[in-house]
Design a protein around this motif. Structure first.
Motif, PDB file in Angstrom:
ATOM      1  N   GLN A 122      32.921   9.097  39.578  1.00  0.00           N
ATOM      2  CA  GLN A 122      33.662   7.578  38.517  1.00  0.00           C
ATOM      3  C   GLN A 122      33.485   7.174  40.467  1.00  0.00           C
ATOM      4  O   GLN A 122      33.171   7.383  41.162  1.00  0.00           O
ATOM      5  CB  GLN A 122      34.813   7.181  37.870  1.00  0.00           C
ATOM      6  CG  GLN A 122      36.123   7.854  38.499  1.00  0.00           C
ATOM      7  CD  GLN A 122      37.035   8.263  37.078  1.00  0.00           C
ATOM      8  OE1 GLN A 122      37.011   6.917  36.426  1.00  0.00           O
ATOM      9  NE2 GLN A 122      37.764   8.547  36.942  1.00  0.00           N
ATOM     10  N   GLY A 123      33.623   5.082  40.391  1.00  0.00           N
ATOM     11  CA  GLY A 123      33.901   4.912  41.142  1.00  0.00           C
ATOM     12  C   GLY A 123      32.606   4.867  42.686  1.00  0.00           C
ATOM     13  O   GLY A 123      31.429   4.798  41.995  1.00  0.00           O
TER      14      GLY A 123
ATOM     15  N   SER B 227      29.412   7.207  33.347  1.00  0.00           N
ATOM     16  CA  SER B 227      29.413   5.574  32.667  1.00  0.00           C
ATOM     17  C   SER B 227      30.945   5.173  33.443  1.00  0.00           C
ATOM     18  O   SER B 227      30.953   4.200  34.147  1.00  0.00           O
ATOM     19  CB  SER B 227      30.301   5.766  31.238  1.00  0.00           C
ATOM     20  OG  SER B 227      32.217   6.420  31.573  1.00  0.00           O
ATOM     21  N   GLY B 228      31.288   5.723  34.772  1.00  0.00           N
ATOM     22  CA  GLY B 228      32.848   4.772  36.311  1.00  0.00           C
ATOM     23  C   GLY B 228      31.391   4.980  36.531  1.00  0.00           C
ATOM     24  O   GLY B 228      31.835   4.614  38.083  1.00  0.00           O
ATOM     25  N   LEU B 229      30.172   4.809  36.653  1.00  0.00           N
ATOM     26  CA  LEU B 229      29.190   4.346  38.515  1.00  0.00           C
ATOM     27  C   LEU B 229      28.538   3.465  38.491  1.00  0.00           C
ATOM     28  O   LEU B 229      27.319   3.393  37.306  1.00  0.00           O
ATOM     29  CB  LEU B 229      28.114   6.007  38.082  1.00  0.00           C
ATOM     30  CG  LEU B 229      28.744   6.778  39.087  1.00  0.00           C
ATOM     31  CD1 LEU B 229      27.497   8.103  38.790  1.00  0.00           C
ATOM     32  CD2 LEU B 229      29.776   6.942  40.241  1.00  0.00           C
ATOM     33  N   SER B 230      28.559   2.324  38.272  1.00  0.00           N
ATOM     34  CA  SER B 230      28.151   1.228  38.637  1.00  0.00           C
ATOM     35  C   SER B 230      26.774   0.986  38.943  1.00  0.00           C
ATOM     36  O   SER B 230      25.721   0.000  39.326  1.00  0.00           O
ATOM     37  CB  SER B 230      28.873  -0.702  38.601  1.00  0.00           C
ATOM     38  OG  SER B 230      29.894   0.562  39.589  1.00  0.00           O
ATOM     39  N   ILE B 231      26.554   1.487  40.142  1.00  0.00           N
ATOM     40  CA  ILE B 231      25.444   2.708  40.462  1.00  0.00           C
ATOM     41  C   ILE B 231      24.882   4.040  41.109  1.00  0.00           C
ATOM     42  O   ILE B 231      26.473   4.583  40.862  1.00  0.00           O
ATOM     43  CB  ILE B 231      25.123   1.357  42.506  1.00  0.00           C
ATOM     44  CG1 ILE B 231      25.811   2.001  43.773  1.00  0.00           C
ATOM     45  CG2 ILE B 231      25.122   0.092  41.931  1.00  0.00           C
ATOM     46  CD1 ILE B 231      24.658   1.822  44.845  1.00  0.00           C
TER      47      ILE B 231
ATOM     48  N   VAL C 246      22.238   0.374  35.765  1.00  0.00           N
ATOM     49  CA  VAL C 246      21.940   1.797  36.776  1.00  0.00           C
ATOM     50  C   VAL C 246      20.275   1.856  35.782  1.00  0.00           C
ATOM     51  O   VAL C 246      19.444   2.208  36.703  1.00  0.00           O
ATOM     52  CB  VAL C 246      23.132   2.410  35.657  1.00  0.00           C
ATOM     53  CG1 VAL C 246      22.660   3.816  37.245  1.00  0.00           C
ATOM     54  CG2 VAL C 246      23.702   2.081  36.702  1.00  0.00           C
ATOM     55  N   ALA C 247      20.356   2.110  34.577  1.00  0.00           N
ATOM     56  CA  ALA C 247      19.073   2.708  33.942  1.00  0.00           C
ATOM     57  C   ALA C 247      17.633   2.095  34.558  1.00  0.00           C
ATOM     58  O   ALA C 247      17.003   2.061  34.734  1.00  0.00           O
ATOM     59  CB  ALA C 247      19.360   2.698  32.381  1.00  0.00           C
TER      60      ALA C 247
ATOM     61  N   VAL D 234      22.728  -4.293  45.246  1.00  0.00           N
ATOM     62  CA  VAL D 234      23.620  -3.247  45.540  1.00  0.00           C
ATOM     63  C   VAL D 234      22.599  -1.540  45.863  1.00  0.00           C
ATOM     64  O   VAL D 234      23.070  -0.888  47.425  1.00  0.00           O
ATOM     65  CB  VAL D 234      24.816  -3.565  44.700  1.00  0.00           C
ATOM     66  CG1 VAL D 234      25.091  -2.069  45.336  1.00  0.00           C
ATOM     67  CG2 VAL D 234      25.497  -4.194  44.685  1.00  0.00           C
ATOM     68  N   THR D 235      21.573  -1.305  44.890  1.00  0.00           N
ATOM     69  CA  THR D 235      21.152   0.074  44.649  1.00  0.00           C
ATOM     70  C   THR D 235      20.233  -0.215  46.272  1.00  0.00           C
ATOM     71  O   THR D 235      20.043   0.646  47.319  1.00  0.00           O
ATOM     72  CB  THR D 235      20.742   0.038  44.004  1.00  0.00           C
ATOM     73  OG1 THR D 235      21.841   0.058  42.630  1.00  0.00           O
ATOM     74  CG2 THR D 235      19.782   1.892  43.567  1.00  0.00           C
TER      75      THR D 235
END
Lengths: 120, 140
Positions: free
Chosen positions: A19-20, A51-55, A87-88, B45-46
């Motif tokens: 995460q983060g 689930s805690g990864l936004s990218i 992300v997917a 961002v990616t």
């Protein structure tokens, strides 16, 4: 970061939470720590909660795929859970090959997958 | 890392891996400010993370600059980011834009993958002169 890697033991399985906003070196550090923990505990399953990864960029995706390959050699099968929809979509367009990696919507479904007698 | 705000342009120096985190945070904030969808924001961002990592990995001393500009056109808002380095440059740009080409141990998706993630993409590079990649993402 060394001892604060969130690795949870759930019966014969381990769960690690990513995460983060992670530095590359942190991601590789977690990869090593989880591999060692799978070997040490003789875990048969690994849940990787993202689930805690936004990218997830190509580097992080590659390390996750490598981790799955390494723990498979140790006799444990992995399931990645909680990939955020954005992300997917990004991973598919980026072109990261993840088709060999088992995924589930959430930790509960991931655990159910790990309990199935067949599969890898 | 230094952030200089001059009008609508933010400039950030990239000196090492830790700056990837700053680039991601900056692009996320700008994407939200421009009203991009979460998917467009995540893609921007990616792509920025890939391009900033290229600077850290391949430019001279891992140094470069990321500049962010806020775009406005026909009622839409956008974010334009320029990644510039004075590194060794790329001899064959066409080759590096192909999926799977890498000089290191990466997946070789950084440049071609980034191009797929954003609305606008351009690359300018010459051996000995460095590389500049410009990307832009728009609100709907």
């Amino acid at each position: 970061m060394s001892d604060d890697i969130p690795i949870l033991r759930l019966g014969p399985n381990l769960m690690v939470t990513l995460q983060g906003n992670l530095e590359d070196t942190t991601v590789e550090h977690i990869e090593r720590a989880v591999t060692h923990e799978v070997a040490r505990t003789r875990a048969t399953g690994l849940l990787i909660d993202v689930s805690g990864l936004s990218i997830v960029d190509s580097f992080v995706a590659r390390v996750i795929a490598r981790l799955v390959a390494m723990v498979r050699l140790l006799g444990a099968r992995s399931t990645i859970v909680g990939i955020q929809p954005a992300v997917a979509i990004t991973l598919v367009e980026l072109g990261v090959p993840m088709s060999h990696v088992r995924t589930a919507l959430n930790a509960e479904q991931g655990m159910a997958l790990l309990r199935e007698p067949t599969g890898r | 890392m230094t952030v200089l705000a001059e009008d609508a342009v933010l400039t950030m120096t990239i000196n090492g891996e830790a700056d990837l985190l700053h680039v991601r945070s900056m692009l996320r904030a700008e994407a939200q400010r421009a009203g991009l969808t979460l998917t467009a924001e995540t893609k921007l961002v990616t792509a920025g993370s890939e391009l900033a990592r290229n600077i850290v990995r391949y430019s001279t001393h891992g140094q470069g600059v990321a500049s962010v500009e806020r775009l406005h056109r026909n009622g839409r808002h956008g974010v334009r980011v320029e990644f510039r380095d004075d590194g060794p440059g790329i001899a064959d740009v066409e080759q590096v834009m192909r999926d799977g080409y890498t000089t290191g141990d990466s997946l070789g998706l950084g440049l071609p993958g980034s191009r797929r993630l954003v609305d606008e993409f351009s690359i300018d590079s010459a051996v000995g002169r460095g590389t500049t990649v410009v990307i832009a993402q728009w609100s709907r």
